[in-house]
Design a protein around this motif. Structure first.
Motif, short mmCIF file in Angstrom:
data_model
loop_
_atom_site.label_atom_id
_atom_site.label_comp_id
_atom_site.label_asym_id
_atom_site.label_seq_id
_atom_site.Cartn_x
_atom_site.Cartn_y
_atom_site.Cartn_z
N ILE A 106 -9.05 25.64 -40.58
CA ILE A 106 -9.66 24.55 -39.81
C ILE A 106 -8.60 23.71 -39.13
O ILE A 106 -8.70 23.37 -37.94
N SER A 107 -7.55 23.36 -39.86
CA SER A 107 -6.50 22.50 -39.30
C SER A 107 -5.76 23.18 -38.16
O SER A 107 -5.47 22.55 -37.14
N LEU A 108 -5.47 24.46 -38.32
CA LEU A 108 -4.75 25.19 -37.27
C LEU A 108 -5.61 25.33 -36.01
O LEU A 108 -5.10 25.16 -34.89
N ALA A 109 -6.89 25.61 -36.19
CA ALA A 109 -7.78 25.72 -35.03
C ALA A 109 -7.90 24.38 -34.31
O ALA A 109 -7.85 24.31 -33.07
N ALA A 110 -8.05 23.30 -35.08
CA ALA A 110 -8.21 21.98 -34.47
C ALA A 110 -6.95 21.53 -33.75
O ALA A 110 -7.01 21.01 -32.62
N VAL A 111 -5.78 21.72 -34.36
CA VAL A 111 -4.54 21.27 -33.71
C VAL A 111 -4.23 22.12 -32.48
O VAL A 111 -3.70 21.61 -31.49
N THR A 112 -4.59 23.39 -32.51
CA THR A 112 -4.38 24.24 -31.34
C THR A 112 -5.22 23.77 -30.17
O THR A 112 -4.73 23.64 -29.03
N LEU A 113 -6.49 23.47 -30.42
CA LEU A 113 -7.36 22.95 -29.37
C LEU A 113 -6.85 21.62 -28.84
O LEU A 113 -6.82 21.38 -27.62
N ALA A 114 -6.44 20.73 -29.76
CA ALA A 114 -5.97 19.40 -29.35
C ALA A 114 -4.71 19.49 -28.49
O ALA A 114 -4.61 18.83 -27.44
N VAL A 115 -3.76 20.31 -28.91
CA VAL A 115 -2.49 20.40 -28.17
C VAL A 115 -2.67 21.13 -26.85
O VAL A 115 -2.11 20.72 -25.82
N VAL A 116 -3.44 22.21 -26.83
CA VAL A 116 -3.66 22.93 -25.57
C VAL A 116 -4.35 22.03 -24.56
O VAL A 116 -3.95 21.95 -23.40
N ALA A 117 -5.41 21.32 -25.00
CA ALA A 117 -6.12 20.41 -24.09
C ALA A 117 -5.22 19.25 -23.68
O ALA A 117 -5.16 18.89 -22.49
N GLY A 118 -4.52 18.65 -24.63
CA GLY A 118 -3.68 17.50 -24.32
C GLY A 118 -2.53 17.85 -23.39
O GLY A 118 -2.25 17.12 -22.43
N VAL A 119 -1.85 18.96 -23.66
CA VAL A 119 -0.72 19.36 -22.82
C VAL A 119 -1.20 19.77 -21.43
O VAL A 119 -0.59 19.38 -20.41
N GLY A 120 -2.29 20.52 -21.37
CA GLY A 120 -2.81 20.93 -20.07
C GLY A 120 -3.21 19.74 -19.20
O GLY A 120 -2.83 19.65 -18.03
N LEU A 121 -3.95 18.81 -19.79
CA LEU A 121 -4.37 17.63 -19.03
C LEU A 121 -3.19 16.71 -18.72
O LEU A 121 -3.15 16.08 -17.66
N GLY A 122 -2.24 16.65 -19.66
CA GLY A 122 -1.06 15.80 -19.42
C GLY A 122 -0.23 16.30 -18.25
O GLY A 122 0.22 15.50 -17.41
N MET A 123 -0.01 17.62 -18.17
CA MET A 123 0.73 18.16 -17.03
C MET A 123 -0.04 17.99 -15.73
O MET A 123 0.53 17.67 -14.69
N LEU A 124 -1.36 18.16 -15.80
CA LEU A 124 -2.19 18.00 -14.60
C LEU A 124 -2.15 16.56 -14.10
O LEU A 124 -2.03 16.31 -12.89
N ALA A 125 -2.22 15.61 -15.02
CA ALA A 125 -2.16 14.20 -14.64
C ALA A 125 -0.81 13.85 -14.02
O ALA A 125 -0.73 13.09 -13.05
N ALA A 126 0.27 14.40 -14.60
CA ALA A 126 1.60 14.12 -14.06
C ALA A 126 1.77 14.71 -12.67
O ALA A 126 2.41 14.11 -11.80
N LEU A 127 1.20 15.87 -12.42
CA LEU A 127 1.35 16.53 -11.13
C LEU A 127 0.46 15.90 -10.06
O LEU A 127 0.88 15.73 -8.91
N LEU A 128 -0.77 15.55 -10.43
CA LEU A 128 -1.69 14.98 -9.44
C LEU A 128 -1.45 13.49 -9.22
O LEU A 128 -1.52 12.99 -8.09
N GLY A 129 -1.20 12.75 -10.32
CA GLY A 129 -0.96 11.33 -10.21
C GLY A 129 -2.17 10.59 -9.66
O GLY A 129 -3.30 11.06 -9.71
N GLY A 130 -1.93 9.41 -9.13
CA GLY A 130 -2.96 8.64 -8.46
C GLY A 130 -4.12 8.26 -9.36
O GLY A 130 -3.96 7.99 -10.55
N LYS A 131 -5.32 8.27 -8.78
CA LYS A 131 -6.52 7.84 -9.50
C LYS A 131 -6.86 8.77 -10.65
O LYS A 131 -7.35 8.33 -11.70
N PHE A 132 -6.61 10.07 -10.46
CA PHE A 132 -6.91 11.02 -11.53
C PHE A 132 -6.10 10.69 -12.77
O PHE A 132 -6.63 10.61 -13.88
#
Length: 271
Positions: free
Chosen positions: A76-102
């Motif tokens: 359970i812990s491995l599945a949860a942390v994998t989802l959290a990190v994949v989502a967080g890193v993906g959205l974090g890179m997208l936010a850094a690249l797009l910037g602005g209001k997003f």
């Protein structure tokens, strides 16, 4: 000889982690008794040649239940942390690249989400949505996604300002290429360190929920549930309550000392 020396604490931590990983994968093959089978009429029995870790409050084999509990807790812990990190890193890179209001809107949303205490959020979410394994994984992942997002975004913003990223953007490279080829390789070391830390946090939160009776439900049991159901044996020093606690401690400490003793070039690589 090879210019790479693994510190002794890190080596010990890796051995413990590898041992628990093997147990989690091969638990059904290693358990001597069925986890629900009453094997002895002596409740909270001591460790013997037949029952290595004693028996629990119903006379079940504690050794078998700890091995199967490792499968549930780590899975359970491995599945949860994998989802959290994949989502967080993906959205974090997208936010850094797009910037602005997003970037601004996404950051404010995660700031609001992270302002809710983790245990309070988990208790309310479990009470409202149930405590099935898929629900627990989703709740734990949601709780730790904001922290992963903020961490990854802060690293990605710095990389995004580098000359080689600017040149790649001027060449007309896509956002996917910039994220995959330019940013992710340069933040991977710190992200892996963050992955290990969040895994520890999730193990502890999951164990806390199970100890309160809101985590994994019978007939399944994780380590936190094993401590809760055998708490009556604490005055007797029963292995049934002490050993699951030691299992939680050994896993979390092993992860921590492994991370703390990673080579600096792996932990601090962000450029």
């Amino acid at each position: 000889m090879f210019g790479f020396r693994v510190p002794l604490p890190s080596l010990i931590g890796l051995v413990v982690l590898l041992a628990w990983a093997v147990v989690a994968i091969a638990a059904p093959l290693l358990v001597p008794y069925s986890v629900g089978e009453i094997v002895d009429f002596d409740i909270f029995g001591p460790a013997t040649d037949q029952f290595w870790f004693g028996t629990d409050y119903l006379g079940r084999d504690v050794f078998s239940r700890i091995l199967m509990g490792a499968r549930v807790t780590i899975g359970i812990s491995l599945a949860a942390v994998t989802l959290a990190v994949v989502a967080g890193v993906g959205l974090g890179m997208l936010a850094a690249l797009l910037g602005g209001k997003f970037d601004s809107l996404l950051s404010r949303f995660f700031d609001a989400l992270s302002s809710i205490p983790n245990k309070l959020f988990a208790l309310v979410a479990v009470a409202g949505g149930g405590s099935s394994i898929p629900m627990l994984i989703a709740i734990l992942a949601l709780i730790y996604t904001p922290g992963s997002y903020r961490f990854a975004r802060s690293l990605a913003v710095n990389i995004n300002a580098m000359d080689y990223v600017i040149v790649a953007r001027l060449r007309g490279e896509s956002f996917f290429y910039l994220a995959r080829a330019e940013i992710l390789p340069n933040i991977l070391g710190p992200v892996l360190t963050d992955f290990g830390l969040r895994f520890v946090f999730i193990v502890l939160l999951l164990s806390s929920l199970s100890f309160l009776g809101l985590g994994v439900q019978p007939p399944l049991a994780d380590w936190g549930a094993l401590v809760r159901e055998n708490i009556g044996g604490l005055p007797f020093g029963a292995p049934a309550v002490i050993l699951p606690s030691l299992a939680i401690a050994s896993l979390t400490i092993a992860v921590n000392i492994t991370i703390d003793n990673l080579p600096r070039k792996i932990r601090d690589r962000s450029a």
